[in-house]
Design a protein around this motif. Structure first.
Motif, PDB file in Angstrom:
ATOM      1  N   ARG A  88      56.297  73.952  84.279  1.00  0.00           N
ATOM      2  CA  ARG A  88      55.820  73.721  82.836  1.00  0.00           C
ATOM      3  C   ARG A  88      55.492  72.520  82.450  1.00  0.00           C
ATOM      4  O   ARG A  88      54.574  72.046  81.845  1.00  0.00           O
ATOM      5  CB  ARG A  88      56.923  74.379  81.903  1.00  0.00           C
ATOM      6  CG  ARG A  88      57.229  75.674  82.160  1.00  0.00           C
ATOM      7  CD  ARG A  88      58.303  76.239  81.256  1.00  0.00           C
ATOM      8  NE  ARG A  88      59.384  75.369  80.703  1.00  0.00           N
ATOM      9  CZ  ARG A  88      60.373  75.615  81.135  1.00  0.00           C
ATOM     10  NH1 ARG A  88      61.140  76.627  81.868  1.00  0.00           N
ATOM     11  NH2 ARG A  88      61.553  74.808  80.807  1.00  0.00           N
ATOM     12  N   LYS A  91      52.190  70.636  82.985  1.00  0.00           N
ATOM     13  CA  LYS A  91      51.167  70.781  82.181  1.00  0.00           C
ATOM     14  C   LYS A  91      50.888  69.619  81.025  1.00  0.00           C
ATOM     15  O   LYS A  91      50.109  69.494  80.516  1.00  0.00           O
ATOM     16  CB  LYS A  91      51.360  72.151  81.419  1.00  0.00           C
ATOM     17  CG  LYS A  91      50.938  73.151  82.246  1.00  0.00           C
ATOM     18  CD  LYS A  91      49.553  73.574  82.580  1.00  0.00           C
ATOM     19  CE  LYS A  91      49.078  74.819  82.191  1.00  0.00           C
ATOM     20  NZ  LYS A  91      47.631  74.853  82.593  1.00  0.00           N
ATOM     21  N   MET A  92      52.128  69.129  81.149  1.00  0.00           N
ATOM     22  CA  MET A  92      52.295  67.789  79.848  1.00  0.00           C
ATOM     23  C   MET A  92      51.692  66.526  80.224  1.00  0.00           C
ATOM     24  O   MET A  92      51.299  65.719  79.448  1.00  0.00           O
ATOM     25  CB  MET A  92      53.342  67.472  79.350  1.00  0.00           C
ATOM     26  CG  MET A  92      53.905  68.597  78.406  1.00  0.00           C
ATOM     27  SD  MET A  92      55.492  67.987  77.369  1.00  0.00           S
ATOM     28  CE  MET A  92      56.651  68.283  78.592  1.00  0.00           C
ATOM     29  N   SER A 211      55.354  73.385  76.002  1.00  0.00           N
ATOM     30  CA  SER A 211      55.758  73.063  77.423  1.00  0.00           C
ATOM     31  C   SER A 211      57.179  73.257  77.856  1.00  0.00           C
ATOM     32  O   SER A 211      57.707  73.377  78.855  1.00  0.00           O
ATOM     33  CB  SER A 211      55.063  71.888  78.215  1.00  0.00           C
ATOM     34  OG  SER A 211      53.644  72.090  78.048  1.00  0.00           O
ATOM     35  N   SER A 212      57.801  72.859  76.670  1.00  0.00           N
ATOM     36  CA  SER A 212      59.103  72.689  76.903  1.00  0.00           C
ATOM     37  C   SER A 212      59.746  73.068  75.231  1.00  0.00           C
ATOM     38  O   SER A 212      59.336  72.754  74.504  1.00  0.00           O
ATOM     39  CB  SER A 212      59.824  71.227  77.100  1.00  0.00           C
ATOM     40  OG  SER A 212      61.094  71.163  77.615  1.00  0.00           O
ATOM     41  N   GLY A 225      55.630  69.382  73.407  1.00  0.00           N
ATOM     42  CA  GLY A 225      54.417  69.524  74.245  1.00  0.00           C
ATOM     43  C   GLY A 225      53.223  68.571  74.115  1.00  0.00           C
ATOM     44  O   GLY A 225      53.839  67.385  73.033  1.00  0.00           O
ATOM     45  N   ILE A 288      58.180  78.891  75.068  1.00  0.00           N
ATOM     46  CA  ILE A 288      57.273  78.271  76.041  1.00  0.00           C
ATOM     47  C   ILE A 288      56.081  79.008  76.461  1.00  0.00           C
ATOM     48  O   ILE A 288      56.260  80.098  76.651  1.00  0.00           O
ATOM     49  CB  ILE A 288      58.103  78.038  77.247  1.00  0.00           C
ATOM     50  CG1 ILE A 288      59.053  76.834  76.968  1.00  0.00           C
ATOM     51  CG2 ILE A 288      57.330  77.152  78.448  1.00  0.00           C
ATOM     52  CD1 ILE A 288      60.331  76.677  78.072  1.00  0.00           C
ATOM     53  N   GLY A 289      54.894  78.487  76.417  1.00  0.00           N
ATOM     54  CA  GLY A 289      53.813  78.948  76.790  1.00  0.00           C
ATOM     55  C   GLY A 289      52.773  79.443  75.423  1.00  0.00           C
ATOM     56  O   GLY A 289      51.728  79.725  75.513  1.00  0.00           O
ATOM     57  N   PHE A 303      47.834  79.311  80.369  1.00  0.00           N
ATOM     58  CA  PHE A 303      49.386  78.927  80.727  1.00  0.00           C
ATOM     59  C   PHE A 303      49.945  79.554  82.222  1.00  0.00           C
ATOM     60  O   PHE A 303      49.690  80.693  82.148  1.00  0.00           O
ATOM     61  CB  PHE A 303      50.233  79.084  79.492  1.00  0.00           C
ATOM     62  CG  PHE A 303      51.746  78.658  79.818  1.00  0.00           C
ATOM     63  CD1 PHE A 303      52.752  79.743  79.895  1.00  0.00           C
ATOM     64  CD2 PHE A 303      52.035  77.401  79.934  1.00  0.00           C
ATOM     65  CE1 PHE A 303      53.915  79.252  80.443  1.00  0.00           C
ATOM     66  CE2 PHE A 303      53.212  76.850  80.154  1.00  0.00           C
ATOM     67  CZ  PHE A 303      54.335  77.905  80.327  1.00  0.00           C
TER      68      PHE A 303
END
Length: 610
Positions: A88, A91-92, A211-212, A225, A288-289, A303
Motif C-alpha cells: 500500500r 502507492k504514496m 494508503s494507510s 494518503g 485502505i483503498g 488500487f
C-alpha cells in the motif's frame, strides 16, 4: 505541472538491515531536533514490541526539510508477514531507497518489495548500508543487487540506478566504497536529483487515495494518503468511494481536520494541495483503498487489493482452572471488541466468528510472526485468552486443493548444509539453488510449504549451532504436497492440580525436558515438559515424599533439578500439537491439552482410532 518543493520516498530493506537507524540519522542531520533535545535510538520504532525485537511492524511517516525542499519519508516494515503494509505504501511515493546490508546482501523480503516497486515504475536509489562491518563484502553485494534487478525485469533506467555507500550508525554516506563519507549530504542530494517531484494538478478537482490508516481513541480512524490532484481546505465537503466496490453508495462527509507530517509529528493545517502526503480525520468507516473526492467529480482510483491471509488461529476465552486470576479482560465480548479494533488498524488481518462456538474467533493473518505480535500486544494490554496451534489456509484452484508455499533463504556454515537439506526434505521442501558465500558459508534457497516451517526454527538453530540465518516470504499457491509430520516429540502432562514439588519434578525429569521449576501452580492436563518419544506421558509433579521415622543413609540426599527450559511465545506456538492449546495471560504462558481430564482424553483418542 510538478511540485518541486516536495519529494515522496519510501525506504525498503530486509529486517535488521538498518533502515530505522538510517532514518534516525537523516532526522538528526536535517535539524529536526533542538540542540538540547534528548534523542531516543530507533525513534521510528515507536511501540515497545518494535524496540524489543528490533523490527518495524507498522509503516510510519515522517518528513524532513533539506534546503527549501520537503522530503516525505515512509519507513516500511521489512518482515514478510507485514508485507500487506508495504504494497500500500508504495502507492504514496514516487521513488524508493533500496537498503542492503553490506554483509548479508539482498534477502527474500528485499526481493518481494523491490518487485512491487519496479512494477509501479518507481525510480530506485541503491544504498549499501553497514559498510563499517568487519565482515562486509561490498563488491559481491553490488553484483548481487544488479543480478536481482535483472532478475526482476528492471528497465534500463532502473538498472542505471545511483549507488551510495552508507554507515547508518555513523551517519555517513559516500559515492564510492573506497572513500569514507563525512555526513549524509550525498544521500540528500541524490534524493533531490534523482527522485521525481510529484505531479501537482492543483486546478483539477480534489482526489486522494487512502494508503494507510492511523487510529486514535479520540478522533477514530485517520486516513493517510497522497493528494493525487487538486487541493482541499478544512471543512470542505468530500465523498468516499471505492474502485473495487462500484455499487457502494458514496458517503458525503466533511474533512474535519487536516494534518501534514513534520519531523516525527503531525502538524494541523487548514489546506493542502496535490503532491503532498496528508492525514485527514472525521471519516468514520474509511478503509485502505478508498478514494476521497469532491462531490462534483466522483472518480475512484485503482488500487492493489491486499493479499489474502495464509494462516489462521482460533482465539477463545480462557476456560482453564486458573481462568480469570491474572487478566483484566477475560470475557468473549471484550476479546471480540479488541480483535475488531485491530482490524481497523491492520488491513491484512481477518477476524470471523465461529458459528458453532459462541466464544471462539478465527483470526487469519499473513504468517506466524504477524499473529504472534497481535497475541503479545493483547497480552500486554491485560487480555487473557487461549489460542489454537496455527494452521494454513488452503485454496481450491481449478478444482485442485492448493496450499501456500514460502520461498526460504538460508545462510548457514558449510558443515551444516547436509542436516538442513535433510530436515527440509522431510518437510517437503525443494532446493532451488545453492551458492557459496565466502569460503565457510553457503546460501540455500528452498520452496517449502508454509506448514512445513511450523516448529522448524528451533531444529534449525540446533543443527547450525546457532549460526544459521533463515528468512522466508510467501511465494505462491501450489498443489497440496502431502502429509508432513508436525512434531517428533510427545508431551509430559500434569496428572493433578496443585503446586509442583521438587520430589515430583525429580522423578518427572527422567522422562524428558521440563518447562517448569518447583513451586509453580499446575492443573490437570497442563503440559509441563516434552518427552523425546512420540507419545504423551502423564506425570505427577505435585507428589511429595512420604516421611517415615526410619532414616537411611543416602536416601535423604539433596535432589538436584535440571534447569527448566523457558519457552517464549513463538516457541510455544511452534511446539503445540493439534490437540493442544496455549493459555495466554498477562503474566504467564501455559500450554495445555484441549481435553484436560486424562480419562476423557483416552476415551476421545480411542473413539478417534475407531
Amino acid at each position: 505541472m510538478v511540485n518541486e518543493k516536495i519529494r515522496n520516498v519510501a525506504i525498503i530493506a530486509h529486517v535488521d538491515h538498518g533502515k530505522t537507524t538510517l532514518v534516525d540519522e537523516m532526522l538528526k542531520q536535517s535539524g529536526i531536533y533542538r540542540e538540547n533535545q534528548e534523542v531516543v535510538e530507533r525513534v521510528m520504532d515507536s511501540n515497545d514490541l518494535e524496540r524489543e525485537r528490533g523490527i518495524t511492524i507498522l509503516a510510519k511517516n515522517t518528513a524532513i526539510t533539506y534546503g527549501d525542499t520537503k522530503i516525505n519519508i515512509v519507513d516500511t516494515p521489512g518482515h514478510a508477514d507485514f508485507g500487506g503494509e508495504v504494497e500500500r505504501i508504495l502507492k504514496m511515493v514516487n521513488g524508493v531507497i533500496l537498503l542492503v546490508d553490506a554483509a548479508e546482501g539482498p534477502m527474500p523480503q528485499t526481493r518481494f518489495v523491490l518487485s512491487k516497486a519496479l512494477e509501479l515504475g518507481h525510480r530506485v536509489i541503491v544504498v549499501v548500508n553497514k559498510i563499517d562491518r568487519p565482515d562486509q563484502r561490498i563488491l559481491e553485494v553490488i553484483d548481487e543487487v544488479l543480478e536481482l534487478l535483472i532478475d526482476l525485469d528492471a528497465t534500463d533506467d532502473q538498472l542505471e540506478s545511483p549507488m551510495l555507500f552508507c554507515s547508518g550508525r555513523q551517519g555517513t554516506a559516500s559515492y564510492s566504497p573506497e572513500a569514507a563519507g563525512t555526513d549524509l549530504k550525498p544521500l540528500f542530494d541524490t534524493i533531490l536529483d534523482y527522485i521525481p517531484a510529484p505531479d501537482a494538478n492543483v486546478e483539477e478537482p480534489f482526489q486522494m487515495l487512502v494508503s494507510s490508516i492511523d487510529y486514535n481513541e479520540f478522533v477514530g480512524r485517520i486516513a493517510i494518503g497522497r493528494i493525487e490532484r487538486g487541493s482541499i481546505r478544512q471543512n470542505d465537503e468530500i465523498v468516499v468511494c471505492n474502485y473495487h466496490d462500484p455499487d457502494q453508495v458514496s458517503k458525503k462527509l466533511k474533512a474535519v481536520s487536516l494534518y501534514e507530517f513534520d519531523g516525527l509529528g503531525k502538524v494541523p493545517v487548514t489546506e493542502a494541495s496535490a503532491g503532498n502526503i496528508i492525514a485527514m480525520s472525521g471519516i468514520g468507516e474509511i478503509t485502505i483503498g478508498d478514494t476521497i473526492c469532491t462531490p462534483s467529480t466522483v472518480e475512484p482510483l485503482d488500487f492493489v487489493q491486499i493479499s489474502a491471509p495464509t494462516m489462521e488461529m482460533t482465539f477463545t476465552i480462557n476456560d482453564s482452572p486458573f481462568a480469570g486470576k491474572e487478566g483484566k479482560f477475560v470475557t468473549s465480548r471484550q476479546i471480540r471488541d479488541r480483535l475488531m479494533k485491530e482490524t481497523m488498524k491492520d488491513v491484512s488481518l481477518r477476524v470471523t466468528e465461529d458459528e458453532e462456538a459462541m466464544d471462539a474467533f478465527h483470526v487469519a493473518g499473513r504468517g506466524e510472526m504477524h499473529l504472534s505480535i497481535l497475541i503479545e500486544t493483547m497480552r500486554r494490554e491485560g487480555y487473557e485468552f487461549q489460542v489454537s496451534p496455527p494452521r494454513v489456509l488452503f485454496q481450491e484452484i481449478d478444482g485442485v486443493r492448493c496450499e501456500p508455499m514460502e520461498r526460504l533463504v538460508i545462510d548457514v556454515p558449510a558443515d551444516s548444509v547436509g542436516a538442513v537439506i535433510e530436515k527440509l526434505g522431510n518437510r517437503k521442501g525443494d532446493l532451488l539453488e545453492m551458492t557459496p558465500v565466502g569460503t565457510t558459508r553457503m546460501k540455500l534457497t528452498f520452496l517449502v510449504p508454509s506448514r512445513g516451517l511450523f516448529g522448524y526454527r528451533n531444529e534449525f538453530l540446533t543443527d547450525t549451532k546457532g549460526e544459521g540465518i533463515m528468512a522466508s516470504v510467501f511465494d505462491s499457491y501450489q498443489p497440496y504436497k502431502g502429509e508432513i509430520q508436525r512434531r517428533r516429540t510427545g508431551s509430559l502432562i500434569s496428572f493433578e492440580t496443585g503446586e509442583s514439588i521438587t520430589y515430583g519434578l525429580f522423578n518427572a525429569q527422567e522422562r524428558g525436558t521440563l518447562f517448569i521449576g518447583a513451586g509453580v501452580p499446575v492443573y490437570e492436563g497442563m503440559i509441563i515438559g516434552s518427552n523425546p518419544r512420540m507419545e504423551d506421558i502423564t506425570v505427577n509433579v505435585c507428589k511429595a515424599k512420604h516421611l517415615t521415622n526410619t532414616r537411611a543413609s543416602g536416601s535423604d540426599d539433596a535432589l538436584r533439578l535440571i534447569t527448566p527450559r523457558q519457552m517464549s511465545l513463538e516457541q510455544c506456538l511452534e511446539y503445540l500439537a493439534d490437540d493442544e492449546l496455549l493459555e495466554v495471560t498477562p503474566k504467564t504462558l501455559r500450554m495445555r491439552k484441549a481435553i484436560l481430564n486424562h480419562a476423557d482424553r483416552m476415551k476421545a483418542l480411542k473413539g478417534g482410532k475407531k
